[in-house]
Design a protein around this motif. Structure first.
Motif, PDB file in Angstrom:
ATOM      1  N   HIS A  28       3.935   1.733  -2.066  1.00  0.00           N
ATOM      2  CA  HIS A  28       3.079   1.232  -3.096  1.00  0.00           C
ATOM      3  C   HIS A  28       2.893   1.758  -4.529  1.00  0.00           C
ATOM      4  O   HIS A  28       1.959   2.321  -4.756  1.00  0.00           O
ATOM      5  CB  HIS A  28       2.108  -0.229  -2.594  1.00  0.00           C
ATOM      6  CG  HIS A  28       0.836  -0.684  -2.293  1.00  0.00           C
ATOM      7  ND1 HIS A  28      -0.061  -0.294  -2.960  1.00  0.00           N
ATOM      8  CD2 HIS A  28      -0.139   0.135  -1.550  1.00  0.00           C
ATOM      9  CE1 HIS A  28      -0.934   0.651  -2.640  1.00  0.00           C
ATOM     10  NE2 HIS A  28      -0.713   0.465  -1.578  1.00  0.00           N
ATOM     11  N   CYS A  40       1.744   5.609 -12.871  1.00  0.00           N
ATOM     12  CA  CYS A  40       2.318   4.962 -11.994  1.00  0.00           C
ATOM     13  C   CYS A  40       4.052   4.278 -12.265  1.00  0.00           C
ATOM     14  O   CYS A  40       5.061   4.136 -11.049  1.00  0.00           O
ATOM     15  CB  CYS A  40       1.794   3.860 -11.374  1.00  0.00           C
ATOM     16  SG  CYS A  40       0.893   4.627  -9.998  1.00  0.00           S
ATOM     17  N   GLU A 109      -0.221  -5.183 -11.660  1.00  0.00           N
ATOM     18  CA  GLU A 109      -0.882  -5.328 -10.556  1.00  0.00           C
ATOM     19  C   GLU A 109      -1.317  -7.087 -10.849  1.00  0.00           C
ATOM     20  O   GLU A 109      -1.435  -7.161 -12.049  1.00  0.00           O
ATOM     21  CB  GLU A 109      -2.394  -4.499 -11.487  1.00  0.00           C
ATOM     22  CG  GLU A 109      -3.553  -4.900 -10.458  1.00  0.00           C
ATOM     23  CD  GLU A 109      -4.472  -3.959 -10.715  1.00  0.00           C
ATOM     24  OE1 GLU A 109      -5.479  -3.851  -9.560  1.00  0.00           O
ATOM     25  OE2 GLU A 109      -4.760  -3.971 -11.695  1.00  0.00           O
ATOM     26  N   SER A 118      -2.902  -9.742  -0.518  1.00  0.00           N
ATOM     27  CA  SER A 118      -3.343  -8.799   0.080  1.00  0.00           C
ATOM     28  C   SER A 118      -3.016  -9.419   1.474  1.00  0.00           C
ATOM     29  O   SER A 118      -1.905  -8.919   2.413  1.00  0.00           O
ATOM     30  CB  SER A 118      -4.522  -8.941   0.327  1.00  0.00           C
ATOM     31  OG  SER A 118      -5.455  -9.525   0.754  1.00  0.00           O
ATOM     32  N   GLY A 135      -0.485   4.031  -1.024  1.00  0.00           N
ATOM     33  CA  GLY A 135      -0.100   3.476  -2.754  1.00  0.00           C
ATOM     34  C   GLY A 135       0.169   5.017  -3.466  1.00  0.00           C
ATOM     35  O   GLY A 135      -0.739   5.848  -3.308  1.00  0.00           O
ATOM     36  N   SER A 137      -1.949   6.066  -7.222  1.00  0.00           N
ATOM     37  CA  SER A 137      -2.559   5.085  -9.242  1.00  0.00           C
ATOM     38  C   SER A 137      -2.683   6.268  -9.327  1.00  0.00           C
ATOM     39  O   SER A 137      -2.763   7.546  -8.920  1.00  0.00           O
ATOM     40  CB  SER A 137      -3.686   4.764  -8.311  1.00  0.00           C
ATOM     41  OG  SER A 137      -4.919   5.268  -8.040  1.00  0.00           O
ATOM     42  N   GLY A 179      -4.657  -2.183  -5.445  1.00  0.00           N
ATOM     43  CA  GLY A 179      -4.682  -1.820  -4.779  1.00  0.00           C
ATOM     44  C   GLY A 179      -5.619  -1.584  -3.141  1.00  0.00           C
ATOM     45  O   GLY A 179      -5.488  -1.044  -2.440  1.00  0.00           O
ATOM     46  N   GLU A 183      -5.715  -1.722   0.280  1.00  0.00           N
ATOM     47  CA  GLU A 183      -6.176  -0.971   1.388  1.00  0.00           C
ATOM     48  C   GLU A 183      -7.478  -1.423   2.116  1.00  0.00           C
ATOM     49  O   GLU A 183      -6.792  -1.288   3.839  1.00  0.00           O
ATOM     50  CB  GLU A 183      -6.675   0.687   0.891  1.00  0.00           C
ATOM     51  CG  GLU A 183      -6.948   1.872   2.007  1.00  0.00           C
ATOM     52  CD  GLU A 183      -6.672   2.979   0.845  1.00  0.00           C
ATOM     53  OE1 GLU A 183      -8.406   3.351   1.407  1.00  0.00           O
ATOM     54  OE2 GLU A 183      -6.244   3.529   0.263  1.00  0.00           O
ATOM     55  N   GLY A 195      -4.144   6.677   0.162  1.00  0.00           N
ATOM     56  CA  GLY A 195      -3.335   6.501  -1.268  1.00  0.00           C
ATOM     57  C   GLY A 195      -4.328   7.484  -1.805  1.00  0.00           C
ATOM     58  O   GLY A 195      -4.768   8.538  -1.134  1.00  0.00           O
TER      59      GLY A 195
END
Length: 319
Positions: A28, A40, A109, A118, A135, A137, A179, A183, A195
């Protein structure tokens, strides 16, 4: 909390029935306010352009996005709005170059309903029997673009982080992202998640920086055991890097700042002080970005056709 399952809808029954079950990885990237270098966004576009994929779940973005805070773009031709682009959030089934299936969650987001979303993602993870979540970022850091991109690895179980990864130092408090919440919630639900955060030169935060996307996808490919073709993205990165160097050649102010960052980076690498330490009084990322953008604007104004085109430092278009 309202039923999280009302936030999404499956595609046709035939599509869902064809999704492989078991040992799937979910990747993701939901870039929001902080997506340094648009890393991203570039990575997401590249994955969808490069890999075979099919949409399997669509989310109700009207429930998740504040359009007044994150305005959609409209195209106006002087008389008619020819297009209004409303953001989408979707879950895709993708196949890597070795024909291995994985899931990819793509979109902006969310502004709203983080806990509900979530839980919706966790429901889908359990429905599709996902084994691991990865993930991406990208964050601005005091790093020079002339050095390798450093990566921060984080996970909801420390045992998931390879032993060779450098320690990141002591505890800090940072603004949360969706994110980060996902997580954390995955950990509480017993689902392993890891991530990778690419550290992007803070003076390039608002500039397309394909090198950040390349670094992220390399790490995701390794961490998730996927075969993601990266040759074209590597070519795009080299072209963007050459354009950036050409743009900076005549800007002594920015070059001196880059030299100071190089000195700091090399000193920290030698001393192993960790990625969060700082030893110099440097301009903020906002100050550097503003100066850099003003320089690019001047380059465009002086070039052929005035300022009507994209400057070399604005980064190449994503394929």
């Amino acid at each position: 909390m309202r039923d999280p399952r009302d936030l999404y809808a499956y595609e046709s029954a035939d599509v869902i029935a064809a999704v492989p079950r078991g040992r799937l990885t979910l990747v993701h990237a939901l870039p929001g306010l902080v997506d340094a270098g648009n890393s991203c966004r570039i990575a997401s576009t590249y994955l969808k352009d490069s890999l075979r994929h099919v949409r399997i779940v669509t989310f109700d973005v009207d429930e998740l996005v504040d359009y007044r805070g994150s305005r959609p773009q409209a195209v106006f031709d002087g008389a008619v709005y020819t297009e209004v682009t409303v953001p989408e959030m979707s879950l895709y089934l993708m196949y890597d170059e070795g024909d291995r299936p994985f899931l990819y969650l793509d979109g902006p987001e969310p502004d709203l309903q983080w806990r509900r979303l979530s839980q919706a993602v966790i429901d889908l993870i359990e429905f599709f029997d996902v084994e691991k979540v990865v993930g991406m970022s990208a964050i601005p850091m005091a790093m020079p673009h002339t050095r390798p991109i450093a990566m921060i690895t984080h996970a909801n179980d420390p045992d998931l982080i390879p032993a060779h990864e450098p320690e990141q130092g002591g505890e800090i408090v940072v603004p949360a992202s969706f994110g980060a919440l996902l997580e954390h919630e995955l950990g509480k639900a017993g689902h392993p998640a890891i991530g990778y955060a690419a550290q992007i030169p803070h003076y390039l935060t608002r500039t397309d920086f394909p090198a950040g996307a390349l670094a992220l996808l390399r790490r995701v490919s390794e961490g998730a055991g996927l075969d993601i073709p990266l040759v074209d993205l590597g070519d795009l990165t080299e072209a963007a890097g050459a354009a950036l160097e050409s743009t900076l050649t005549d800007n002594e102010e920015v070059l001196s700042m880059v030299a100071a960052l190089e000195e700091q980076y090399d000193a920290q690498s030698t001393e192993s002080d960790g990625v969060f330490s700082t030893t110099m009084d440097l301009p903020t990322g906002e100050e550097l970005a503003d100066r850099f953008e003003r320089f690019l604007a001047g380059e465009e104004d002086d070039g052929p056709g005035g300022g009507s085109g994209r400057g070399p430092g604005s980064g190449p278009e994503v394929p």
